[in-house]
Design a protein around this motif. Sequence first.
Motif, PDB file in Angstrom:
ATOM      1  N   ILE A 365       0.862  -1.176   0.000  1.00  0.00           N
ATOM      2  CA  ILE A 365       0.000   0.000   0.000  1.00  0.00           C
ATOM      3  C   ILE A 365       0.900   1.226   0.000  1.00  0.00           C
ATOM      4  O   ILE A 365       1.673   1.447   0.934  1.00  0.00           O
ATOM      5  CB  ILE A 365      -0.930   0.038   1.225  1.00  0.00           C
ATOM      6  CG1 ILE A 365      -1.908  -1.144   1.201  1.00  0.00           C
ATOM      7  CG2 ILE A 365      -1.691   1.358   1.288  1.00  0.00           C
ATOM      8  CD1 ILE A 365      -2.810  -1.217   2.437  1.00  0.00           C
ATOM      9  N   ILE A 366       0.829   2.007  -1.076  1.00  0.00           N
ATOM     10  CA  ILE A 366       1.594   3.247  -1.172  1.00  0.00           C
ATOM     11  C   ILE A 366       0.708   4.364  -0.625  1.00  0.00           C
ATOM     12  O   ILE A 366      -0.233   4.823  -1.282  1.00  0.00           O
ATOM     13  CB  ILE A 366       2.003   3.553  -2.622  1.00  0.00           C
ATOM     14  CG1 ILE A 366       2.809   2.385  -3.210  1.00  0.00           C
ATOM     15  CG2 ILE A 366       2.791   4.855  -2.684  1.00  0.00           C
ATOM     16  CD1 ILE A 366       4.136   2.135  -2.545  1.00  0.00           C
ATOM     17  N   GLY A 367       0.982   4.790   0.604  1.00  0.00           N
ATOM     18  CA  GLY A 367       0.172   5.817   1.250  1.00  0.00           C
ATOM     19  C   GLY A 367       0.808   7.183   1.142  1.00  0.00           C
ATOM     20  O   GLY A 367       2.009   7.316   0.873  1.00  0.00           O
ATOM     21  N   ARG A 368      -0.002   8.207   1.354  1.00  0.00           N
ATOM     22  CA  ARG A 368       0.496   9.580   1.320  1.00  0.00           C
ATOM     23  C   ARG A 368       0.166  10.277   2.628  1.00  0.00           C
ATOM     24  O   ARG A 368      -1.004  10.416   2.998  1.00  0.00           O
ATOM     25  CB  ARG A 368      -0.126  10.356   0.154  1.00  0.00           C
ATOM     26  CG  ARG A 368       0.228  11.837   0.159  1.00  0.00           C
ATOM     27  CD  ARG A 368      -0.429  12.566  -0.989  1.00  0.00           C
ATOM     28  NE  ARG A 368      -0.662  13.958  -0.652  1.00  0.00           N
ATOM     29  CZ  ARG A 368      -1.387  14.793  -1.389  1.00  0.00           C
ATOM     30  NH1 ARG A 368      -1.964  14.353  -2.481  1.00  0.00           N
ATOM     31  NH2 ARG A 368      -1.556  16.049  -1.001  1.00  0.00           N
ATOM     32  N   THR A 369       1.186  10.713   3.316  1.00  0.00           N
ATOM     33  CA  THR A 369       1.011  11.432   4.576  1.00  0.00           C
ATOM     34  C   THR A 369       0.248  12.730   4.339  1.00  0.00           C
ATOM     35  O   THR A 369       0.609  13.518   3.476  1.00  0.00           O
ATOM     36  CB  THR A 369       2.372  11.742   5.212  1.00  0.00           C
ATOM     37  OG1 THR A 369       3.094  10.514   5.401  1.00  0.00           O
ATOM     38  CG2 THR A 369       2.204  12.439   6.538  1.00  0.00           C
ATOM     39  N   GLY A 370      -0.820  12.928   5.084  1.00  0.00           N
ATOM     40  CA  GLY A 370      -1.561  14.180   5.008  1.00  0.00           C
ATOM     41  C   GLY A 370      -2.524  14.298   3.848  1.00  0.00           C
ATOM     42  O   GLY A 370      -3.082  15.374   3.632  1.00  0.00           O
ATOM     43  N   ILE A 371      -2.753  13.226   3.091  1.00  0.00           N
ATOM     44  CA  ILE A 371      -3.693  13.325   1.975  1.00  0.00           C
ATOM     45  C   ILE A 371      -5.095  13.626   2.480  1.00  0.00           C
ATOM     46  O   ILE A 371      -5.873  14.299   1.823  1.00  0.00           O
ATOM     47  CB  ILE A 371      -3.675  12.039   1.122  1.00  0.00           C
ATOM     48  CG1 ILE A 371      -4.472  12.244  -0.173  1.00  0.00           C
ATOM     49  CG2 ILE A 371      -4.187  10.840   1.886  1.00  0.00           C
ATOM     50  CD1 ILE A 371      -4.322  11.116  -1.167  1.00  0.00           C
ATOM     51  N   TYR A 372      -5.415  13.132   3.672  1.00  0.00           N
ATOM     52  CA  TYR A 372      -6.615  13.514   4.415  1.00  0.00           C
ATOM     53  C   TYR A 372      -6.351  13.163   5.871  1.00  0.00           C
ATOM     54  O   TYR A 372      -5.367  12.476   6.182  1.00  0.00           O
ATOM     55  CB  TYR A 372      -7.881  12.834   3.879  1.00  0.00           C
ATOM     56  CG  TYR A 372      -7.768  11.359   3.539  1.00  0.00           C
ATOM     57  CD1 TYR A 372      -7.671  10.390   4.523  1.00  0.00           C
ATOM     58  CD2 TYR A 372      -7.774  10.945   2.209  1.00  0.00           C
ATOM     59  CE1 TYR A 372      -7.574   9.046   4.206  1.00  0.00           C
ATOM     60  CE2 TYR A 372      -7.683   9.593   1.879  1.00  0.00           C
ATOM     61  CZ  TYR A 372      -7.587   8.658   2.874  1.00  0.00           C
ATOM     62  OH  TYR A 372      -7.484   7.320   2.562  1.00  0.00           O
ATOM     63  N   PRO A 373      -7.177  13.661   6.785  1.00  0.00           N
ATOM     64  CA  PRO A 373      -6.913  13.384   8.206  1.00  0.00           C
ATOM     65  C   PRO A 373      -6.829  11.892   8.489  1.00  0.00           C
ATOM     66  O   PRO A 373      -7.587  11.090   7.943  1.00  0.00           O
ATOM     67  CB  PRO A 373      -8.117  14.015   8.910  1.00  0.00           C
ATOM     68  CG  PRO A 373      -8.541  15.115   8.003  1.00  0.00           C
ATOM     69  CD  PRO A 373      -8.305  14.592   6.612  1.00  0.00           C
TER      70      PRO A 373
END
Length: 527
Positions: A365-373
Motif C-alpha cells: 500500500i503506497i500511502g500519502r502522509t496528510g492526503i486527508y486526516p
Amino acid sequence: MTDPGSVRTPSATRIRRGRTAGALASVGVLLAVSGCSVAGGDPIGEGPGTLRVVLPEEPPTLEPCDASLTATGRVTRANITEALTERDPSTGRLEQALATKWTRNSPTSWTFTLREGVKFHDDSPFTAEAAAFSIKRATDSDIDCNVDGYIFTDSKITAKAVDDTTLEVTTAEPDPILPLRLSFVEIVPTSTDPDSRVREPVGTGPYRIDEWSQGRFLRLKRFSGYWGETPDYAAAKYVWRAEGSVRAAMVTNNEADVAIGLAPEDGAGDRAVEFTTNEVSYLRMDATKAPLDDVRIRRAINYAVDREGLVTAVFSGRPSGQLVSKGVTGYNPRVNPWPYDPKRAKRLVAEARADGVPTGTTITIIGRTGIYPKAAEAMEVVQDGLLKAGLKVKIKMLDVNAWLEYLLRPFPKGIGPTLLQAQHGNQAGDAAFTMGQIYGSKGAQSSYGTPELDALTKQAQLASGDKRQKAFADAFAHQNDEVVRDAVMANMTGILALSSHVRYRPDSATNDEMRLSDMRRADRGRS
C-alpha cells in the motif's frame, strides 16, 4: 446541473468574484488566546492586514500547468494565476474569467473574446497571444504538465490569436466541453519558460508571489494592478504543519486565521466549519501484476474494506462506490458502495489461491502522509481487512513529492503489486475529467484499462446533454461491475478552522482552490 458543454454567452452572468457578497459566514467568538506558539516551528507573526493560512503540506510546486494537483491548485488557482473560464461550484455553471464570451463555430472550433485592460504581475498586457502561448505550453510541450493528461488526455488542441482580444481554439476531434477544459489552463505571459517548469509563476490574479522560503513559508502580496475587485487582505502567508491538532490549535490560539484538512477530533471546537467536498478517496489497484491481475482478488479487496467503519471512526465522509460525487455529469446513483463482507473476501482469495494465483505475494500500500486526516490510520484499517482475507500486505507511507512518482506515469519499476492511496476531486463537474485520466488505458493516472471501457469513455466524451449523462453513468457501472480497477472508499467531508476575524464560507471546490478573495475581514462590516 447545467450541462457544462452547452454554448453560453456569459456576459449576462455574474462574475464569481462577486459571489462572496452573499456567501460569507461569521463564525462565533474567538477562543482563548495564547502568547506562545503551538506550531512546532516559526510562528506566522504577521500584521492584521495579512491572512494567515496553515496547510497540511507545502505545495510541491507552484507551476501553473500543475495547478490541477490539489496541493498546488489551492494556492495558485484564482489567487496567483487565472484561466479563461471558471466553474461556479454552487451552480455548476461556467462563467467568465479572462474570457468574456465564447462561441462554438463548428464541432471542432471555438472563438473566445478576451477581457480588456488586464495586466500580468510583471506589468505586461494580457492578450490573445499570451492565452495561445499558455494553452500550447500546457498541452503541447515537453514539460509533462499534469493538466495535459488530466484535462486533455493528451488530445490535440491548437490555439491562435486573431487579434489582441480574439482567440480561436481548434481540436482534432469534436469537444462539446472545451470551454470547461480551458478553465484548468492557467494563463501566463509569453516570457514564461516554455520548456521547463517555473518555481514562481507570474499571473493575472489578485495576488502575486512576495517570498517563498522553502520549507518555512510562502507569502503572497496583493497585486495593485488587478483588473477585478480588490480583495480585503493586503497579503496572505501560508505555513504548513503535518499534525491536524497543531493546525487547529494555531487557529484557536490566534496564531492562524484559516486551517484546512482537519478531523473532528483535532480540537477546533467552535472554530470548526464542516463542508461538503467533491473529493472521493480510493485505492488504485495495479491490475497488471499478480495477484491483483485476477479480478477475484480485486473484488475480494473491495469486500474486505470496512467503509462504514472508516467514516465512523477514522475520517469524515460517507461511503461511496464511484469516483465522482452527486452533481457531476455522469454520476450513477445505481452504483452503490461495495458491502463489507469479510467472509466473501476470504472465500474469493481462497478460490484464487486454489487456481494457482500467487496470493502470498506481498502487496504494498503506497500511502500519502496528510492526503486527508488520519491517512496512515485509514491504511492500517485497510491492511487489517486484507490480512484477514488471506492476503499479504505492507504499508509504505510517503510525502507528497515521493507519492507523486506513483500517481503519475511513468510509474516506478520493479516495485511489485501496489495499492495506491489516492483521492480524486472532480471540481470541473464532468466525468470526462475522471474517466480518461484515471481509467483510460493510457491515462496519466491510470495503472490499468480495458478496450471496452476506453470505447465507452470515448463515446461519452463526444456526447452532449442527457446522452452524455447516460453514457458516462454506463461507463461507471461497467467499471464497477466488470473492470473493478479500484476500491472506492468514501466521498469526503471537509473540516476547516476559521478565526472569528475572518468571514468565509467554504464550498465543494475549497480543497482544490481556496480563493483568498472570498475571505473577508470581519472588522470591515461587509456582508
